[in-house]
Design a protein around this motif. Structure first.
Motif, short mmCIF file in Angstrom:
data_model
loop_
_atom_site.label_atom_id
_atom_site.label_comp_id
_atom_site.label_asym_id
_atom_site.label_seq_id
_atom_site.Cartn_x
_atom_site.Cartn_y
_atom_site.Cartn_z
N VAL A 12 16.68 -40.43 39.75
CA VAL A 12 16.08 -41.53 40.51
C VAL A 12 14.57 -41.46 40.38
O VAL A 12 13.96 -40.41 40.61
CB VAL A 12 16.49 -41.49 41.99
N ASP A 72 12.79 -46.97 40.55
CA ASP A 72 14.13 -47.25 41.10
C ASP A 72 14.05 -47.49 42.60
O ASP A 72 14.71 -48.39 43.13
CB ASP A 72 15.08 -46.09 40.82
N LYS A 105 12.76 -50.89 43.51
CA LYS A 105 13.70 -51.98 43.23
C LYS A 105 14.84 -52.09 44.25
O LYS A 105 15.64 -53.03 44.18
CB LYS A 105 14.29 -51.80 41.84
#
Length: 358
Positions: free
Chosen positions: A220, A224, A227
Motif C-alpha cells: 500500500v 493508494d 485514492k
C-alpha cells in the motif's frame, strides 16, 4: 412559479419592515412565514428536478432558528467563528458538561498545557481512541474541535477514527447524546461530516499519522491512500478499515486482530511500509496506554492516547506529542485527569454497553 414569486415579494417587503422596525414581532413573524413558504417551494422544485442525493445541510433552516431573548452565551461575529467565540465556548457553563470520548475537561486541559500553532488530533484526543462515544460530553468536544477547525483551517487538523462511524456511535453513546441534547437530524448531520474527515495526514513527507495502523497486505502506497473513497461508512476489510482499526504487535508478521476486524502488524510490516513510502515513522492512537504513549517497532511506531483516567476507571496518564526540528523528533508530554462534573461515562450508550461498564 407565480405563487413562489408572490411570497418571495412578500418576504422582501417584510424583510424591509423588520430592518426598519426590528422590535415589530408581527412583521418578524410574517417575514418568517413567508421565508418558510419560499424555501418550501424551492425545496419542492429541487425534489422534482434533481434526483441526486441531497445533503442534510440543505434541510436546515438556519435563518429561522430562534435564539431566546435571555441567551447570554457565545455569539458569532458577523457569522464568523473568532478566537473570542472559541474561548467563550470552552468556558460556557450552559454547555452540557462532561468527559472527553467525550472527556471535555481533559481536552480543555490540553489546550491550557500546549502552546502550539498546529494541533493534530488523532481522534483519540478525548475519549477511547476517538473524538466521540463512551464519555458523556462528546458533543462539547466535537463542537470545540470543529470550531477551531473553522478558526484555523490551515493549522488545525482532525482525522477520522473508528468511532466516527454510525455503528459505533449507536452502541457507545454519541448518537444517544446528540439526540438527547439536540435532534435526530443533528446526528445525521454529524454522521455526514464525519464521512468527510481525512483518514491520514502526512507531515513534511516524513511522518504519517492515522488512528488505527497499517495494512493487512503489503504494497500500500501513499497514492493508494489518497485514492480511498472515504465519504462513506467504512467497510469490514481493506485499507480504509485497516487505517481505522489495526494495531501493532511485537512479533514480526501479521496476526488476527483481538478486535475481530482488520489485523495486528509487526515491526517488519512497519519497516517495509516506511521504506516503500520513504517515511521515518508513524503515529497512531486507538489503544489506551498506562503512560499515555508507547514507542514500539524500534521507534518507528508511536502510539499516543490523550484521555487520562479513561472512562473514569483506568488510572492511565494522558499524553500528547510535540514534533520539533527538521527531523521531527517527537517530544512526549504527559498529563493527568482533571475534575469534571458528576456525569458518568456511557450515560447515553446502548443499554447493553452500559451494563458492560458496571
Amino acid at each position: 412559479n407565480a405563487l413562489s414569486l408572490f411570497f418571495s415579494s412578500l418576504k422582501t417587503t417584510f424583510s424591509s419592515v423588520v430592518r426598519v422596525r426590528p422590535n415589530d414581532k408581527d412583521a418578524k413573524m410574517k417575514y418568517q412565514e413567508c421565508n418558510k413558504i419560499v424555501k418550501q417551494k424551492a425545496f419542492e422544485r429541487a425534489i422534482a428536478s434533481d434526483e441526486l442525493k441531497r445533503s442534510v445541510v440543505d434541510s436546515l433552516d438556519i435563518e429561522n432558528m430562534t435564539i431566546e431573548d435571555d441567551y447570554a452565551g457565545p455569539k458569532l461575529e458577523d457569522g464568523n467563528v473568532t478566537l473570542k467565540f472559541m474561548k467563550d465556548l470552552m468556558t460556557e457553563e450552559i454547555t452540557i458538561c462532561g468527559d472527553t470520548h467525550g472527556q471535555y475537561y481533559d481536552l480543555l486541559n490540553i489546550f491550557d498545557l500546549t502552546v502550539c500553532n498546529v494541533y493534530i488530533f488523532i481522534n483519540a484526543i478525548y475519549t477511547h481512541r476517538d473524538f466521540v462515544d463512551r464519555g458523556s460530553f462528546s458533543v462539547e468536544v466535537i463542537l470545540t474541535l470543529f470550531g477551531f477547525k473553522l478558526l484555523y483551517p490551515e493549522h488545525f487538523h482532525l482525522l477520522r477514527g473508528n468511532h466516527e462511524t454510525d455503528n459505533m456511535n449507536q452502541m457507545y453513546g454519541f448518537e444517544g447524546e446528540v439526540k438527547a441534547k439536540y435532534t435526530a437530524q443533528m446526528f445525521q448531520l454529524f454522521s455526514e461530516v464525519f464521512q468527510w474527515l481525512p483518514l491520514t495526514q502526512c507531515i513534511n513527507n516524513k511522518v504519517l499519522v492515522m488512528h488505527g495502523g497499517l495494512f493487512s497486505e503489503d504494497g500500500v502506497t501513499l497514492d493508494d491512500i489518497r485514492k480511498i473513497d472515504r465519504n462513506r461508512q467504512p467497510p469490514d476489510s481493506g485499507p480504509m478499515c485497516d487505517l481505522l482499526w489495526s494495531d501493532p504487535q511485537p512479533q514480526d508478521g501479521r496476526s488476527i486482530s483481538k478486535r475481530g476486524v482488520s489485523c495486528q502488524f509487526g515491526p517488519d510490516v512497519t519497516e517495509r511500509f516506511l521504506e516503500q513510502n520513504k517515511l521515518q515513522y508513524i503515529v497512531r492512537s486507538h489503544e489506551v496506554k498506562a503512560e499515555g504513549y508507547e514507542v514500539t517497532h524500534s521507534g518507528k511506531c508511536i502510539t499516543v492516547f490523550s484521555a487520562p483516567n479513561y472512562c473514569d476507571q483506568m488510572g492511565n496518564k494522558g499524553a500528547y506529542i510535540h514534533l520539533r526540528g527538521s527531523d521531527l523528533k517527537p517530544e512526549f508530554h504527559q498529563f493527568t485527569a482533571v475534575p469534571h462534573p458528576d456525569v458518568k461515562p456511557m450515560a447515553y450508550a446502548n443499554s447493553l454497553m452500559q451494563m458492560g461498564m458496571m
